[in-house]
Structure formats: structure tokens, C-alpha cells
Design a protein around this motif. Structure first.
Motif, PDB file in Angstrom:
ATOM      1  N   GLY A 163      14.176  21.361 -17.796  1.00 30.42           N
ATOM      2  CA  GLY A 163      15.314  21.072 -16.924  1.00 30.42           C
ATOM      3  C   GLY A 163      15.155  21.617 -15.523  1.00 30.42           C
ATOM      4  N   SER A 164      14.087  22.416 -15.285  1.00 34.43           N
ATOM      5  CA  SER A 164      13.867  22.951 -13.944  1.00 34.43           C
ATOM      6  C   SER A 164      13.613  21.821 -12.959  1.00 34.43           C
ATOM      7  CB  SER A 164      12.660  23.898 -13.933  1.00 34.43           C
ATOM      8  OG  SER A 164      12.890  25.031 -14.733  1.00 34.43           O
ATOM      9  N   PHE A 165      14.100  21.994 -11.736  1.00 35.93           N
ATOM     10  CA  PHE A 165      13.885  20.986 -10.708  1.00 35.93           C
ATOM     11  C   PHE A 165      12.414  20.928 -10.300  1.00 35.93           C
ATOM     12  CE2 PHE A 165      18.491  21.425  -9.074  1.00 35.93           C
ATOM     13  CZ  PHE A 165      18.895  20.392  -9.906  1.00 35.93           C
ATOM     14  N   VAL A 166      11.972  19.722  -9.987  1.00 32.64           N
ATOM     15  CA  VAL A 166      10.625  19.479  -9.461  1.00 32.64           C
ATOM     16  C   VAL A 166      10.793  19.027  -8.010  1.00 32.64           C
ATOM     17  CG1 VAL A 166       8.502  18.145  -9.700  1.00 32.64           C
ATOM     18  CG2 VAL A 166       9.789  18.847 -11.741  1.00 32.64           C
ATOM     19  N   TYR A 167      10.178  19.741  -7.088  1.00 30.11           N
ATOM     20  CA  TYR A 167      10.362  19.473  -5.666  1.00 30.11           C
ATOM     21  C   TYR A 167       9.164  18.741  -5.068  1.00 30.11           C
ATOM     22  CZ  TYR A 167      14.091  22.998  -5.894  1.00 30.11           C
ATOM     23  OH  TYR A 167      15.217  23.698  -6.203  1.00 30.11           O
ATOM     24  N   GLU A 168       9.433  17.948  -4.063  1.00 29.84           N
ATOM     25  CA  GLU A 168       8.367  17.363  -3.260  1.00 29.84           C
ATOM     26  C   GLU A 168       7.662  18.493  -2.534  1.00 29.84           C
ATOM     27  OE1 GLU A 168       8.970  13.420  -1.077  1.00 29.84           O
ATOM     28  OE2 GLU A 168       9.026  14.891   0.523  1.00 29.84           O
ATOM     29  N   SER A 169       6.338  18.480  -2.542  1.00 27.45           N
ATOM     30  CA  SER A 169       5.559  19.573  -1.978  1.00 27.45           C
ATOM     31  C   SER A 169       5.131  19.287  -0.540  1.00 27.45           C
ATOM     32  CB  SER A 169       4.314  19.820  -2.836  1.00 27.45           C
ATOM     33  OG  SER A 169       3.469  20.778  -2.239  1.00 27.45           O
ATOM     34  N   THR A 170       4.776  20.360   0.173  1.00 26.05           N
ATOM     35  CA  THR A 170       4.210  20.199   1.507  1.00 26.05           C
ATOM     36  C   THR A 170       2.721  19.881   1.429  1.00 26.05           C
ATOM     37  OG1 THR A 170       3.896  22.602   1.647  1.00 26.05           O
ATOM     38  CG2 THR A 170       5.906  21.702   2.628  1.00 26.05           C
ATOM     39  N   THR A 171       2.157  19.943   0.211  1.00 27.30           N
ATOM     40  CA  THR A 171       0.800  19.461  -0.011  1.00 27.30           C
ATOM     41  C   THR A 171       0.902  17.986  -0.376  1.00 27.30           C
ATOM     42  OG1 THR A 171       0.059  21.620  -0.800  1.00 27.30           O
ATOM     43  CG2 THR A 171      -1.310  19.720  -1.370  1.00 27.30           C
ATOM     44  N   ALA A 172       0.342  17.122   0.443  1.00 28.11           N
ATOM     45  CA  ALA A 172       0.531  15.680   0.312  1.00 28.11           C
ATOM     46  C   ALA A 172       0.280  15.182  -1.103  1.00 28.11           C
ATOM     47  CB  ALA A 172      -0.367  14.941   1.291  1.00 28.11           C
ATOM     48  N   ARG A 218      13.477  18.294  -1.150  1.00 21.18           N
ATOM     49  CA  ARG A 218      13.885  17.151  -1.966  1.00 21.18           C
ATOM     50  C   ARG A 218      13.482  17.353  -3.421  1.00 21.18           C
ATOM     51  NH1 ARG A 218      12.448  13.977   2.876  1.00 21.18           N
ATOM     52  NH2 ARG A 218      10.289  13.917   2.199  1.00 21.18           N
ATOM     53  N   VAL A 219      14.407  17.092  -4.317  1.00 24.70           N
ATOM     54  CA  VAL A 219      14.129  17.121  -5.749  1.00 24.70           C
ATOM     55  C   VAL A 219      13.673  15.733  -6.170  1.00 24.70           C
ATOM     56  CG1 VAL A 219      15.118  17.462  -8.038  1.00 24.70           C
ATOM     57  CG2 VAL A 219      15.817  18.929  -6.152  1.00 24.70           C
ATOM     58  N   VAL A 220      12.498  15.645  -6.790  1.00 24.89           N
ATOM     59  CA  VAL A 220      11.953  14.350  -7.196  1.00 24.89           C
ATOM     60  C   VAL A 220      11.853  14.200  -8.706  1.00 24.89           C
ATOM     61  CG1 VAL A 220      10.689  13.970  -5.043  1.00 24.89           C
ATOM     62  CG2 VAL A 220       9.590  15.236  -6.918  1.00 24.89           C
ATOM     63  N   GLY A 221      12.261  15.221  -9.444  1.00 24.65           N
ATOM     64  CA  GLY A 221      12.193  15.125 -10.891  1.00 24.65           C
ATOM     65  C   GLY A 221      12.669  16.398 -11.563  1.00 24.65           C
ATOM     66  N   VAL A 222      12.599  16.387 -12.908  1.00 27.66           N
ATOM     67  CA  VAL A 222      12.936  17.565 -13.701  1.00 27.66           C
ATOM     68  C   VAL A 222      11.900  17.713 -14.806  1.00 27.66           C
ATOM     69  CG1 VAL A 222      15.424  17.529 -13.262  1.00 27.66           C
ATOM     70  CG2 VAL A 222      14.480  16.208 -15.160  1.00 27.66           C
ATOM     71  N   VAL A 223      11.721  18.944 -15.268  1.00 26.07           N
ATOM     72  CA  VAL A 223      10.764  19.210 -16.333  1.00 26.07           C
ATOM     73  C   VAL A 223      11.356  18.759 -17.666  1.00 26.07           C
ATOM     74  CG1 VAL A 223       9.539  20.998 -17.615  1.00 26.07           C
ATOM     75  CG2 VAL A 223       9.690  21.126 -15.124  1.00 26.07           C
ATOM     76  N   SER A 232       0.838  -1.193   0.000  1.00 22.44           N
ATOM     77  CA  SER A 232       0.000   0.000   0.000  1.00 22.44           C
ATOM     78  C   SER A 232       0.871   1.240   0.000  1.00 22.44           C
ATOM     79  CB  SER A 232      -0.936   0.005   1.208  1.00 22.44           C
ATOM     80  OG  SER A 232      -0.205  -0.140   2.414  1.00 22.44           O
ATOM     81  N   VAL A 233       0.330   2.322  -0.563  1.00 20.33           N
ATOM     82  CA  VAL A 233       1.070   3.572  -0.656  1.00 20.33           C
ATOM     83  C   VAL A 233       0.246   4.716  -0.077  1.00 20.33           C
ATOM     84  CG1 VAL A 233       2.442   2.891  -2.654  1.00 20.33           C
ATOM     85  CG2 VAL A 233       0.205   3.974  -2.998  1.00 20.33           C
ATOM     86  N   THR A 234       0.961   5.759   0.345  1.00 21.78           N
ATOM     87  CA  THR A 234       0.349   6.975   0.874  1.00 21.78           C
ATOM     88  C   THR A 234       1.058   8.162   0.247  1.00 21.78           C
ATOM     89  OG1 THR A 234      -0.121   5.855   2.954  1.00 21.78           O
ATOM     90  CG2 THR A 234      -0.210   8.266   2.977  1.00 21.78           C
ATOM     91  N   GLU A 235       0.341   9.300   0.129  1.00 27.63           N
ATOM     92  CA  GLU A 235       0.930  10.484  -0.492  1.00 27.63           C
ATOM     93  C   GLU A 235       2.175  10.958   0.267  1.00 27.63           C
ATOM     94  OE1 GLU A 235      -2.284  10.171   0.507  1.00 27.63           O
ATOM     95  OE2 GLU A 235      -3.612  11.488  -0.668  1.00 27.63           O
ATOM     96  N   ALA A 236       3.226  11.274  -0.481  1.00 26.24           N
ATOM     97  CA  ALA A 236       4.457  11.815   0.109  1.00 26.24           C
ATOM     98  C   ALA A 236       4.208  13.241   0.598  1.00 26.24           C
ATOM     99  CB  ALA A 236       5.577  11.791  -0.916  1.00 26.24           C
ATOM    100  N   ASP A 237       5.028  13.677   1.554  1.00 24.54           N
ATOM    101  CA  ASP A 237       4.829  14.998   2.158  1.00 24.54           C
ATOM    102  C   ASP A 237       6.173  15.554   2.632  1.00 24.54           C
ATOM    103  OD1 ASP A 237       4.044  17.251   3.549  1.00 24.54           O
ATOM    104  OD2 ASP A 237       2.370  16.275   4.559  1.00 24.54           O
TER     105      ASP A 237
END
Length: 337
Positions: free
Chosen positions: A126-135, A151-156, A79-84
């Protein structure tokens, strides 16, 4: 090799190829004459696609970043839950590659390109995609609160409002700019349980501390010197140049006389105070454009005199501070009269 349940199975000479269906390898297989010994389980471990269960109580959309939070025996999947970013225990490890309804299973990957997303708010490809404080969400802006993880979780990959794409890689370790205990330390501020790490490639601006210790943990020694006392070791900060008519600093240790502009004249030196006892003071003529004098009202010792005169470049008077007066240590070519 078996062709059971294989559609469009073809074999010609030593070549075999399959279009659709399943290929069973019951014996050994080789690549360019070298036997491949990897097991099916090891091959499957390479596959980043994971079947997961949504037990969050709500539907999850494609592109939601999640972390593994348990195992659902009914659906037979983790099972998974939204990251925060507000919680270091909820670090993203997967991104959903399809929408998953509540109490249903679907696919997630540790590394995937999510398409048809609005990336217009990002500055560029190429811009960084960050983990959000919105779950469960990601954002173009790194979290800034003191207790947030950055935390960087991806790039555009594609910047567009309708057909934007983001290359997510939360399960590949991402780029953690800082763990929670090192996060968002603003130069010049204090953060509980925080730290500032500096190297030759990092400008940290201003760091303020209430106490400084040097040494191994448990046997460190506190540095009790004041900032002013430590600055005495900085020769650049302790050097000044004066002209005739100027006041000589009682705080700076080295004073050069350059009277190119004003020519002959006098300088003055105030009394030291008790906090300066033992401080050495050097006054030297650097450029000579006429004699410069100093009234010795606040100076004692050396040749009995009331005035010190610098007549040539290189001449120096060396003093040491007492509680109420400067004491002559050396007369380097100057004339005390």
C-alpha cells in the motif's frame, strides 16, 4: 452473426460462444434484451493497452514509466520517452508492460500491475510509488528539491525482493501532491513563484512572508502593520497575571493581580515609549490576598496621588500610554492616595 475465421464456434438456441479465433458481429447485438449501440472504436478506447515505439536511443525495461513524446511513422505507433519528476513536461502517462528494444515497438498501459520487481525498499503493502528524478524510474521516496514534481504513480501490491508487485496508474491521473509551482514548500521558507494553501485540515507550521496583501488582484491593499501591532489584537497574548513583587509588562494590555502566594505587597510599572502612544492598559485585581500597591511615579492624571492601592477583587485602574507617562482614564474602585 458470422462465424468466419472462428475456431470452436458454438451456437445453441440463442446462445453463442467462441473459444479462440475471431467473432464478427455483422448486425445488432443485445444484452438481456437491450441493444448495445457502442462502436468498436469506443470499445477500443476502454482498452488501456497501447502499442508504443521506443525511439529513445536505448532499450527500455519492463516497468519503465513513460510519457507520449511523438509519433513514429515507420513503426506506426506513438513514441514514448522516460518520465522525469525534474520536468513538469515529462509527466508519466504510461508504464511499459514489456521490455522494448530501441527502434522497436511494444506494449504500455495507463493502468497495470508490474510483477517480479524488487519492492523490498518500500515500507509496506500500500506504500505510495513516486515518479523519480531518475528518468523512467519510480521510487519509494518523494522528490524533495524545489523544482521537482511530487507525483504518485502507483502503490505497492506485494512487498518482496524477488516477486514484488506494483500497481501502476500513471494514466489515471495519479495523485499529484503538487504541481511544480506548489511543490515542496517548506514551512518557514520562501519559494519563488510558490504558494502555501492552508485549510482547517492542514498544519503548515510557520509561514514567513516579506509582504502581505488583502483584496482582489490588482486592487489589493498591503498590510503595513508590524507583527507586534497585529499581536495587539490577540487578547490571549496580551494578558498576563502577576503577584505582589512582580513587574507589570508595559507591552501587554491586560494585567491581572493574583497575590494568593505572596500576599500583600507592591508592583511596579515602567514608563511607556513613543511607539506605544494610545495603547490602553488595564490592571485589575483578580484574587485578593492582601492589599497591593503601585507607585505612580510613571502615572499622571486622575486623583492627585502618588500611590494606587488594590484592596478587593474586581478593582481596576485603566491607563492610556503617552510618550513619557501613563495617563489615568478610569479608577474602578482603586484608591489613589
Amino acid at each position: 452473426m458470422s462465424s468466419n475465421n472462428v475456431q470452436n464456434y458454438h451456437q445453441q438456441g440463442g446462445a453463442v460462444w467462441v473459444v479462440g479465433g475471431r467473432l464478427d458481429l455483422n448486425g445488432s447485438w443485445f444484452i438481456n434484451g437491450t441493444q448495445v449501440t457502442v462502436t468498436a472504436a469506443q470499445l477500443n478506447a476502454i482498452d488501456s493497452v497501447t502499442t508504443v515505439a521506443n525511439k529513445t536511443g536505448g532499450d527500455l525495461v519492463k516497468g519503465t514509466i513513460v510519457y507520449l513524446s511523438g509519433y513514429d511513422t515507420t513503426l506506426g505507433a506513438p513514441s514514448v520517452t522516460e518520465a522525469d519528476a525534474d520536468d513538469p513536461a515529462k509527466k508519466a502517462t504510461l508504464v511499459l508492460t514489456e521490455a522494448i528494444a530501441n527502434n522497436a515497438s511494444g506494449t504500455a498501459e495507463s493502468e497495470a500491475v508490474i510483477t517480479a520487481v524488487d519492492t523490498s525498499a518500500y515500507s509496506a503493502v500500500g506504500s505510495f510509488v513516486y515518479e523519480s528524478t531518475t528518468a523512467g524510474e519510480s521510487t519509494q521516496t518523494a522528490p524533495t528539491d524545489a523544482d521537482d514534481d511530487r507525483r504518485v504513480v502507483g502503490v505497492v501490491k506485494v512487498k518482496d525482493a524477488a516477486v514484488g508487485e506494483i500497481y501502476y496508474f500513471p494514466g489515471r491521473g495519479g495523485l499529484e501532491y503538487a504541481a511544480v509551482y506548489l511543490n515542496n514548500i517548506t514551512p518557514g521558507t520562501v519559494k519563488a513563484n510558490g504558494a502555501v494553501i492552508a485549510d482547517s485540515n492542514l498544519n503548515i507550521g510557520i509561514a514567513k512572508v516579506t509582504a502581505l496583501h488583502i483584496g482582489a488582484s490588482g486592487s489589493e491593499t498591503e498590510i503595513t502593520s508590524t507583527a507586534a501591532e497585529l499581536n495587539l489584537l490577540d487578547l490571549t497574548a496580551q494578558t498576563e497575571t502577576v503577584d505582589a513583587g512582580d513587574v507589570v509588562s508595559v507591552l501587554k494590555r491586560i494585567t491581572f493581580i493574583d497575590n494568593t502566594t505572596s500576599g500583600a505587597g507592591s508592583i511596579t510599572l515602567a514608563t511607556p515609549d513613543a511607539s506605544m502612544v494610545g495603547q490602553v492598559k488595564v490592571i485589575e485585581m483578580k484574587i485578593d490576598n492582601g492589599d497591593v500597591t503601585l507607585s505612580l511615579t510613571n502615572v499622571q492624571g486622575g486623583t492627585a496621588a502618588t500611590t494606587c492601592t488594590w484592596a478587593n477583587a474586581g478593582e481596576a485602574l485603566i491607563l492610556v500610554a503617552g510618550e513619557i507617562k501613563w495617563n489615568v482614564v478610569s479608577e474602578g474602585g482603586v484608591v489613589l492616595s
